[in-house]
Design a protein around this motif. Structure first.
Motif, PDB file in Angstrom:
ATOM      1  N   LEU A 207       0.795  -1.004  -0.022  1.00 57.38           N
ATOM      2  CA  LEU A 207      -0.001  -0.186  -0.014  1.00 57.38           C
ATOM      3  C   LEU A 207       0.666   1.418   0.063  1.00 57.38           C
ATOM      4  CD1 LEU A 207      -2.923  -0.912   2.701  1.00 57.38           C
ATOM      5  CD2 LEU A 207      -2.935  -1.096  -0.097  1.00 57.38           C
ATOM      6  N   ASP A 208       2.190   1.194   0.292  1.00 55.17           N
ATOM      7  CA  ASP A 208       2.897   2.357   0.398  1.00 55.17           C
ATOM      8  C   ASP A 208       3.995   2.264  -0.785  1.00 55.17           C
ATOM      9  OD1 ASP A 208       2.098   3.511   2.608  1.00 55.17           O
ATOM     10  OD2 ASP A 208       3.340   2.471   4.047  1.00 55.17           O
ATOM     11  N   PHE A 209       3.511   1.662  -1.723  1.00 56.19           N
ATOM     12  CA  PHE A 209       4.151   1.935  -3.121  1.00 56.19           C
ATOM     13  C   PHE A 209       3.349   2.591  -4.286  1.00 56.19           C
ATOM     14  CE2 PHE A 209       5.132  -0.344  -7.481  1.00 56.19           C
ATOM     15  CZ  PHE A 209       6.553   0.372  -7.669  1.00 56.19           C
ATOM     16  N   ARG A 210       3.632   3.781  -4.659  1.00 55.33           N
ATOM     17  CA  ARG A 210       2.665   4.530  -5.343  1.00 55.33           C
ATOM     18  C   ARG A 210       3.701   5.082  -6.369  1.00 55.33           C
ATOM     19  NH1 ARG A 210      -2.375   5.400  -3.560  1.00 55.33           N
ATOM     20  NH2 ARG A 210      -2.763   4.711  -1.303  1.00 55.33           N
ATOM     21  N   ASP A 226       8.606   7.021  -6.485  1.00 54.85           N
ATOM     22  CA  ASP A 226       7.551   6.351  -5.586  1.00 54.85           C
ATOM     23  C   ASP A 226       7.136   7.718  -4.740  1.00 54.85           C
ATOM     24  OD1 ASP A 226       6.091   4.752  -3.825  1.00 54.85           O
ATOM     25  OD2 ASP A 226       7.523   3.460  -3.152  1.00 54.85           O
ATOM     26  N   TRP A 227       5.763   7.916  -4.865  1.00 54.28           N
ATOM     27  CA  TRP A 227       5.103   8.700  -4.013  1.00 54.28           C
ATOM     28  C   TRP A 227       4.832   8.437  -2.268  1.00 54.28           C
ATOM     29  CZ3 TRP A 227       1.166  12.462  -6.631  1.00 54.28           C
ATOM     30  CH2 TRP A 227       0.960  13.542  -5.930  1.00 54.28           C
ATOM     31  N   VAL A 228       4.767   7.214  -2.061  1.00 57.07           N
ATOM     32  CA  VAL A 228       4.810   6.281  -0.932  1.00 57.07           C
ATOM     33  C   VAL A 228       3.606   6.467  -0.276  1.00 57.07           C
ATOM     34  CG1 VAL A 228       5.893   6.028   1.377  1.00 57.07           C
ATOM     35  CG2 VAL A 228       7.329   6.291  -0.750  1.00 57.07           C
ATOM     36  N   LYS A 229       3.167   7.860   0.272  1.00 54.00           N
ATOM     37  CA  LYS A 229       1.839   8.041   0.880  1.00 54.00           C
ATOM     38  C   LYS A 229       0.739   8.336   0.143  1.00 54.00           C
ATOM     39  CE  LYS A 229       3.667   6.921   4.896  1.00 54.00           C
ATOM     40  NZ  LYS A 229       3.345   5.583   5.597  1.00 54.00           N
ATOM     41  N   VAL A 230      -0.176   8.202   0.315  1.00 56.90           N
ATOM     42  CA  VAL A 230      -1.751   8.778  -0.497  1.00 56.90           C
ATOM     43  C   VAL A 230      -1.598  10.132  -0.039  1.00 56.90           C
ATOM     44  CG1 VAL A 230      -3.302   8.537   1.539  1.00 56.90           C
ATOM     45  CG2 VAL A 230      -3.953   8.251  -0.975  1.00 56.90           C
ATOM     46  N   ASP A 231      -1.131  10.890   0.972  1.00 52.74           N
ATOM     47  CA  ASP A 231      -1.130  12.216   1.020  1.00 52.74           C
ATOM     48  C   ASP A 231      -0.727  12.940   0.025  1.00 52.74           C
ATOM     49  OD1 ASP A 231      -1.874  11.145   3.570  1.00 52.74           O
ATOM     50  OD2 ASP A 231      -0.195  11.834   4.698  1.00 52.74           O
ATOM     51  N   PRO A 233      -0.002  16.590   0.264  1.00 50.29           N
ATOM     52  CA  PRO A 233       0.962  17.482   0.852  1.00 50.29           C
ATOM     53  C   PRO A 233       2.344  16.637   0.960  1.00 50.29           C
ATOM     54  CG  PRO A 233      -0.883  17.695   2.331  1.00 50.29           C
ATOM     55  CD  PRO A 233      -1.005  16.454   1.527  1.00 50.29           C
ATOM     56  N   ASN A 234       3.583  17.521   0.906  1.00 49.99           N
ATOM     57  CA  ASN A 234       4.852  16.956   0.983  1.00 49.99           C
ATOM     58  C   ASN A 234       4.981  16.608   1.997  1.00 49.99           C
ATOM     59  OD1 ASN A 234       5.333  18.154  -2.013  1.00 49.99           O
ATOM     60  ND2 ASN A 234       6.168  19.959  -1.051  1.00 49.99           N
ATOM     61  N   HIS A 235       5.629  15.181   2.204  1.00 47.38           N
ATOM     62  CA  HIS A 235       5.662  14.340   3.419  1.00 47.38           C
ATOM     63  C   HIS A 235       7.133  14.065   3.551  1.00 47.38           C
ATOM     64  CE1 HIS A 235       5.566  11.382   0.865  1.00 47.38           C
ATOM     65  NE2 HIS A 235       4.182  11.462   0.421  1.00 47.38           N
ATOM     66  N   GLY A 236       7.999  14.012   2.507  1.00 49.44           N
ATOM     67  CA  GLY A 236       9.356  13.831   2.651  1.00 49.44           C
ATOM     68  C   GLY A 236       9.907  12.177   2.980  1.00 49.44           C
ATOM     69  N   LYS A 237       8.724  11.361   2.372  1.00 47.55           N
ATOM     70  CA  LYS A 237       8.919  10.078   2.183  1.00 47.55           C
ATOM     71  C   LYS A 237       9.140   9.377   1.010  1.00 47.55           C
ATOM     72  CE  LYS A 237       6.529   9.584   6.867  1.00 47.55           C
ATOM     73  NZ  LYS A 237       7.734   9.283   7.575  1.00 47.55           N
ATOM     74  N   GLY A 238       9.047  10.154  -0.050  1.00 46.02           N
ATOM     75  CA  GLY A 238       9.338   9.505  -1.510  1.00 46.02           C
ATOM     76  C   GLY A 238      10.543   8.667  -1.694  1.00 46.02           C
ATOM     77  N   ARG A 239      10.483   7.869  -2.558  1.00 46.25           N
ATOM     78  CA  ARG A 239      11.790   7.126  -2.988  1.00 46.25           C
ATOM     79  C   ARG A 239      11.748   7.076  -4.572  1.00 46.25           C
ATOM     80  NH1 ARG A 239       9.559   2.143   0.703  1.00 46.25           N
ATOM     81  NH2 ARG A 239       7.521   2.646  -0.702  1.00 46.25           N
ATOM     82  N   ILE A 240      13.104   6.664  -4.706  1.00 48.27           N
ATOM     83  CA  ILE A 240      13.316   6.190  -6.290  1.00 48.27           C
ATOM     84  C   ILE A 240      13.705   4.903  -6.290  1.00 48.27           C
ATOM     85  CG2 ILE A 240      14.958   6.801  -8.289  1.00 48.27           C
ATOM     86  CD1 ILE A 240      14.772   9.514  -7.290  1.00 48.27           C
TER      87      ILE A 240
END
Length: 335
Positions: A207-210, A226-231, A233-240
């Motif tokens: 669910l945390d792969f977006r 990878d956006w990671v979260k559904v939120d 707003p910027n949350h700082g949890k993105g990945r590549i």
């Protein structure tokens, strides 16, 4: 007005509407820059090039416009989208887009975009996508169908020939699907003047792969944001992420993006019989090309003649051509 003219290439908003902005960008080998704009809830808008050329509208959906690399000659290329989040030319010269669906109107879609094409969505008829005057699959007169359906919220696309993947991926398009935590593979085939495709899931995550953006490096490795979260707003949890074939597998040589050929130009139609064949074609892209050509001023007499034939198909084609050639009313102009 919710959008006003600005200096240079771009648009200025008086209110925040997260999807009515420039969402996607690509270029062609013949010197055009293509831009995808999301729908803005039917509000009036204007986007202005560096030379004053502009695309304006009211009540339409999102569109794809183009300009030269210096921002001049800005013009609408195609319309009828919800949110065209990514654009790319494949190696055969087809301009492809991934487009999110109106609320409650799936599936989302992979689209072959052609000049003057209308892909059915108009925001003036609401966001549900189920109004009788909205089309999503080419079923309304004058609209074009999609290549294949995708999962919810497709965000990026990649011609697999740009990656170092096994040979059987050479006719595939990879699509990131944000809301279903997957990367899809769409195996394409030519059909008439367009493409069709069958799809399967290549990568699936938690669910945390977006996955959103997708691209390659010069070695053919695939990179996915990878956006990671559904939120939102910027949350700082993105990945590549990096995706690559196994070292032991036989891989195709990756093709650079600018290796793509220009799309095939259609021959000119002149006689009533030639237009009749095009307008009667079972291929909607062939009919579209005939209608666009018939709408040119030099064919006005042919428009009239075809509008009076006994064939309902030819009369419809002629009326659609006449509609395209008619000048826009002042209701759609931004002063």
């Amino acid at each position: 007005r919710d959008l006003v003219r600005s200096r240079g290439l771009g648009d200025v908003y008086k209110r925040q509407y997260p999807h009515s902005c420039l969402l996607s960008i690509t270029h062609s080998v013949d010197g055009w820059l293509y831009l995808g704009r999301g729908n803005n809830g039917s509000a009036a808008y204007s986007i202005v090039g560096t030379d004053g050329s502009a695309v304006s509208g009211f009540g339409d959906g999102g569109n794809i416009s183009r300009c030269r690399f210096d921002g001049t000659s800005f013009e609408e290329f195609a319309t009828g989208f919800w949110n065209p989040f990514d654009l790319e030319f494949d190696q055969s010269g087809h301009l492809l887009a991934v487009d999110n669906d109106p609320d409650a109107r799936g599936p989302n879609r992979l689209v072959h975009v052609v000049q003057h094409g209308d892909y059915g969505y108009k925001s003036i008829y609401g966001g549900g996508g189920n109004h009788a005057y909205q089309g999503w699959d080419g079923s309304l007169p004058g609209t074009l169908p999609f290549v294949s359906g995708t999962g919810e919220a497709p965000s990026g696309l990649l011609d697999a020939r740009r990656a170092a993947l096994p040979d059987d991926y050479n006719d595939s398009i990879l699509v990131t699907v944000w809301n279903e935590h997957t990367i899809e593979r769409h195996h394409t085939q030519s059909i008439g003047g367009t493409l069709t495709a069958t799809s399967s899931v290549l990568v699936t995550g938690s669910l945390d792969f977006r996955p959103v953006a997708i691209d390659t490096d010069s070695h053919g490795n695939i990179f996915i944001t990878d956006w990671v979260k559904v939120d939102y707003p910027n949350h700082g949890k993105g990945r590549i992420w990096r995706l690559a074939s196994k070292t032991s597998s036989k891989k195709s040589k990756p093709q650079p993006y600018d290796a793509g050929k220009s799309s095939t130009k259609r021959r000119s139609l002149r006689s009533i019989s030639e237009f009749s064949v095009a307008l009667s074609s079972s291929d909607p892209f062939e009919r579209h090309a005939g209608i666009v050509m018939l709408s040119q001023r030099e064919h006005q007499s042919t428009q009239v003649q075809l509008s009076k034939t006994k064939s309902a198909t030819l009369r419809l084609g002629a009326l659609l051509a006449i509609k395209r050639s008619a000048p826009e009313t002042s209701d759609h102009q931004i002063n």
